[in-house]
Motif scaffolding. Structure first.
Motif, PDB file in Angstrom:
ATOM      1  N   LYS A  12       0.859  -1.125  -0.050  1.00  0.00           N
ATOM      2  CA  LYS A  12      -0.105   0.047  -0.111  1.00  0.00           C
ATOM      3  C   LYS A  12       0.937   1.227   0.035  1.00  0.00           C
ATOM      4  O   LYS A  12       1.896   1.263   0.447  1.00  0.00           O
ATOM      5  CB  LYS A  12      -0.934  -0.029   1.025  1.00  0.00           C
ATOM      6  CG  LYS A  12      -1.906   1.027   1.429  1.00  0.00           C
ATOM      7  CD  LYS A  12      -2.814   0.947   2.617  1.00  0.00           C
ATOM      8  CE  LYS A  12      -3.628   2.071   2.689  1.00  0.00           C
ATOM      9  NZ  LYS A  12      -4.588   1.755   3.949  1.00  0.00           N
ATOM     10  N   ALA A  13       0.421   2.301  -0.393  1.00  0.00           N
ATOM     11  CA  ALA A  13       1.139   3.533  -0.549  1.00  0.00           C
ATOM     12  C   ALA A  13       1.439   3.943   0.822  1.00  0.00           C
ATOM     13  O   ALA A  13       0.886   3.727   1.784  1.00  0.00           O
ATOM     14  CB  ALA A  13       0.314   4.512  -1.224  1.00  0.00           C
ATOM     15  N   ASN A  33       0.157  15.985   8.493  1.00  0.00           N
ATOM     16  CA  ASN A  33      -0.104  14.672   7.792  1.00  0.00           C
ATOM     17  C   ASN A  33      -0.682  14.913   6.415  1.00  0.00           C
ATOM     18  O   ASN A  33      -1.816  15.510   6.246  1.00  0.00           O
ATOM     19  CB  ASN A  33      -1.388  13.809   8.813  1.00  0.00           C
ATOM     20  CG  ASN A  33      -1.605  12.520   8.472  1.00  0.00           C
ATOM     21  OD1 ASN A  33      -1.106  12.021   7.303  1.00  0.00           O
ATOM     22  ND2 ASN A  33      -2.476  11.954   9.099  1.00  0.00           N
ATOM     23  N   LEU A  34       0.098  14.128   5.522  1.00  0.00           N
ATOM     24  CA  LEU A  34      -0.315  14.400   4.128  1.00  0.00           C
ATOM     25  C   LEU A  34      -0.843  13.271   3.724  1.00  0.00           C
ATOM     26  O   LEU A  34      -1.187  13.086   2.526  1.00  0.00           O
ATOM     27  CB  LEU A  34       1.079  14.534   3.311  1.00  0.00           C
ATOM     28  CG  LEU A  34       2.030  15.739   3.623  1.00  0.00           C
ATOM     29  CD1 LEU A  34       3.160  15.785   2.674  1.00  0.00           C
ATOM     30  CD2 LEU A  34       1.639  16.921   3.781  1.00  0.00           C
ATOM     31  N   ASP A  35      -1.606  12.244   4.574  1.00  0.00           N
ATOM     32  CA  ASP A  35      -2.209  10.939   4.286  1.00  0.00           C
ATOM     33  C   ASP A  35      -1.279  10.356   3.352  1.00  0.00           C
ATOM     34  O   ASP A  35      -0.102  10.131   3.616  1.00  0.00           O
ATOM     35  CB  ASP A  35      -3.655  11.362   3.766  1.00  0.00           C
ATOM     36  CG  ASP A  35      -4.578  10.297   3.706  1.00  0.00           C
ATOM     37  OD1 ASP A  35      -4.541   9.564   4.422  1.00  0.00           O
ATOM     38  OD2 ASP A  35      -5.251   9.986   2.589  1.00  0.00           O
ATOM     39  N   HIS A  36      -1.704   9.924   2.225  1.00  0.00           N
ATOM     40  CA  HIS A  36      -0.943   9.078   1.298  1.00  0.00           C
ATOM     41  C   HIS A  36      -0.433   9.775   0.342  1.00  0.00           C
ATOM     42  O   HIS A  36       0.083   9.299  -0.819  1.00  0.00           O
ATOM     43  CB  HIS A  36      -1.991   8.017   0.786  1.00  0.00           C
ATOM     44  CG  HIS A  36      -2.493   6.763   1.812  1.00  0.00           C
ATOM     45  ND1 HIS A  36      -1.318   5.979   2.192  1.00  0.00           N
ATOM     46  CD2 HIS A  36      -3.525   6.626   2.149  1.00  0.00           C
ATOM     47  CE1 HIS A  36      -2.120   5.238   3.171  1.00  0.00           C
ATOM     48  NE2 HIS A  36      -3.230   5.667   3.087  1.00  0.00           N
ATOM     49  N   GLY A  37      -0.481  11.215   0.398  1.00  0.00           N
ATOM     50  CA  GLY A  37       0.486  12.171  -0.347  1.00  0.00           C
ATOM     51  C   GLY A  37      -0.328  13.204  -1.111  1.00  0.00           C
ATOM     52  O   GLY A  37      -0.014  13.927  -2.177  1.00  0.00           O
ATOM     53  N   THR A  38      -1.543  13.504  -0.537  1.00  0.00           N
ATOM     54  CA  THR A  38      -2.431  14.332  -1.073  1.00  0.00           C
ATOM     55  C   THR A  38      -1.728  15.761  -1.389  1.00  0.00           C
ATOM     56  O   THR A  38      -2.088  16.575  -2.220  1.00  0.00           O
ATOM     57  CB  THR A  38      -3.603  14.679  -0.087  1.00  0.00           C
ATOM     58  OG1 THR A  38      -4.262  13.301   0.115  1.00  0.00           O
ATOM     59  CG2 THR A  38      -4.734  15.576  -0.747  1.00  0.00           C
ATOM     60  N   TYR A  50      -3.364   9.648  -3.871  1.00  0.00           N
ATOM     61  CA  TYR A  50      -2.433   8.433  -3.456  1.00  0.00           C
ATOM     62  C   TYR A  50      -1.226   8.096  -4.110  1.00  0.00           C
ATOM     63  O   TYR A  50      -1.292   8.300  -5.325  1.00  0.00           O
ATOM     64  CB  TYR A  50      -3.438   7.295  -3.851  1.00  0.00           C
ATOM     65  CG  TYR A  50      -3.120   5.886  -3.494  1.00  0.00           C
ATOM     66  CD1 TYR A  50      -3.504   5.517  -1.986  1.00  0.00           C
ATOM     67  CD2 TYR A  50      -2.708   5.019  -4.402  1.00  0.00           C
ATOM     68  CE1 TYR A  50      -3.101   4.237  -1.768  1.00  0.00           C
ATOM     69  CE2 TYR A  50      -2.126   3.650  -3.999  1.00  0.00           C
ATOM     70  CZ  TYR A  50      -2.517   3.372  -2.499  1.00  0.00           C
ATOM     71  OH  TYR A  50      -2.026   2.086  -2.196  1.00  0.00           O
ATOM     72  N   THR A  51      -0.100   8.118  -3.549  1.00  0.00           N
ATOM     73  CA  THR A  51       1.141   8.161  -4.153  1.00  0.00           C
ATOM     74  C   THR A  51       2.139   6.685  -3.604  1.00  0.00           C
ATOM     75  O   THR A  51       2.594   6.717  -2.577  1.00  0.00           O
ATOM     76  CB  THR A  51       1.985   9.325  -3.434  1.00  0.00           C
ATOM     77  OG1 THR A  51       1.184  10.629  -3.750  1.00  0.00           O
ATOM     78  CG2 THR A  51       3.225   9.459  -3.933  1.00  0.00           C
TER      79      THR A  51
END
Length: 405
Positions: free
Chosen positions: A97-98, A107-112, A134-135
């Motif tokens: 998972k990313a 917090n950038l979550d998954h790359g937002t 998503y990154t």
């Protein structure tokens, strides 16, 4: 410009204590002290000092070269971004998972909020089945990363949609000084092999490389990670122009223990490394083909990049276990199949005005995301019970920017 920086330290051990002395004074120990002191040889620490004066526009941008990247021990490919000051990379729900990204406490979550590109290709995925922007960087082969450039903040017009906290651009090698084979292993079933080489073919250089990795992790449920990646690149030069064609492939499957209730650990139902739903995990893959042309003139530089990307993601998670459905459980599946087509073009022109040198940059960028089967499903043990919703998405974004330095 890189200048080596050296620090020499001599350490003397005195009757169980430790004192620090300058290297040039290491021979001045008195005869009375000699019986009590053991003088260790100097330790030389060598580092880099980058002179970015006149190169970097702000203090929040920089360049990380291959030498620094090779020195970092990596558990996951996304940790290459931790060479960017202020960036922290973590992982949850399995190594396919990313990553979860943080920058300077946010917090950038998954790359937002952090735009990541590879050779001009975007990595962030808008309207992703799991999360906006998503990154997933798991497709990278670390040995092939030549350098990355990073920029933090909102000062850069070309960063675009996901650049509110900054961005980074990865660049891969065009040729290898010699072929390499890397094989490694470790605890928890870690096994990894990577190999690559390049050769002169016709008027250019052909580079081929691949990687395979398996990993179970410390969990009671084996992660059973199975990852393969491949890269092929052909690059050549003609006059003041440089050309490159890059093909990449990646496939990954894994299991995930995911988050667990604290009370289940405290009452002894499961261990700290246990799981409630043993069928969480996922599969993902990514295939891309891109081409780049770069022309360097006396007063200008032009660059054009075109790319096509196909990716798919199927992610199984269970956050509430049996809260909503006591019979079948609350597992859900997020999935999508995506094709990305796009490109960018930039022109940088040197100019003089008002007694000063200037660089004017103009750029255009465009991408279309064609997403089929963007779905959310209620599942049990990875078997679909019902579709919550399924969409087909056609998303197109373009931008024109200008920058004067």
């Amino acid at each position: 410009m890189t200048t080596p920086a050296r620090i020499v330290v001599a350490i003397a051990l005195l009757g169980g204590g430790v004192t620090h002395a300058r290297a040039q004074d290491s021979t001045s120990t008195s005869p009375a002290d000699t019986s009590r002191a053991t003088l260790l040889p100097p330790i030389e620490v060598v580092g880099r000092v980058d002179d970015l004066h006149g190169v970097a526009l702000t203090a929040s941008e920089g360049h990380v070269g291959a030498a620094d990247l090779r020195l970092r021990p990596l558990l996951r490919e996304g940790e290459l971004l931790e060479t960017v000051p202020g960036v922290i990379v973590t992982q949850h729900s399995g190594d396919g998972k990313a990553n979860q990204y943080f920058v300077r406490g946010f917090n950038l979550d998954h790359g937002t909020d952090f735009q990541t590109t590879l050779e001009g290709m975007p990595v962030n995925l808008p309207s992703n089945a799991h999360g906006q922007g998503y990154t997933d960087l798991n497709f990278l082969i670390p040995e092939l990363v030549e350098y990355l450039d990073y920029r933090m903040g909102v000062y850069y017009p070309d960063l675009g949609d996901f650049g509110s906290a900054g961005g980074a651009d990865f660049h891969l090698v065009h040729r290898l000084a010699q072929p390499f084979v890397t094989a490694g292993g470790g605890t928890d079933g870690l096994r990894r092999v990577a190999a690559g080489g390049s050769a002169q073919v016709g008027s250019g250089t052909l580079l081929l490389a691949g990687e395979g990795k398996v990993y179970d992790g410390p969990w009671d449920l084996a992660e059973d990670l199975r990852k393969v990646s491949g890269v092929a690149r052909y690059s050549w030069e003609k006059g003041a122009s440089a050309f490159s064609v890059l093909a990449m492939a990646y496939h990954n499957t894994w299991n995930a223990s995911d988050q667990i209730p604290e009370r289940a650990v405290e009452n002894g139902r499961i261990s700290r490394f246990g799981e409630i739903d043993s069928t969480d995990g996922g599969t993902t893959e990514r295939f891309s083909l891109s081409g780049t042309w770069r022309h360097t003139g006396e007063q200008s530089v032009e660059e054009v990049t075109l790319y096509g990307i196909y990716s798919q993601l199927s992610l199984f998670s269970n956050f509430t276990f049996f809260l909503d459905d006591p019979v079948h459980g609350d597992q859900f599946n997020q999935r999508e199949h995506r094709t990305v087509l796009g490109g960018s073009a930039t022109h940088a022109q040197a100019a003089q005005a008002l007694g000063a040198d200037h660089v004017i940059k103009i750029g255009v960028q465009s991408r279309a995301d064609l997403i089929n089967g963007l779905g959310l499903y209620h599942t049990e043990a990875r078997t679909v019970l019902a579709a919550v919703r399924v969409d087909d998405v056609r998303e197109w974004g373009s931008g024109v920017w200008i920058q004067a330095e």
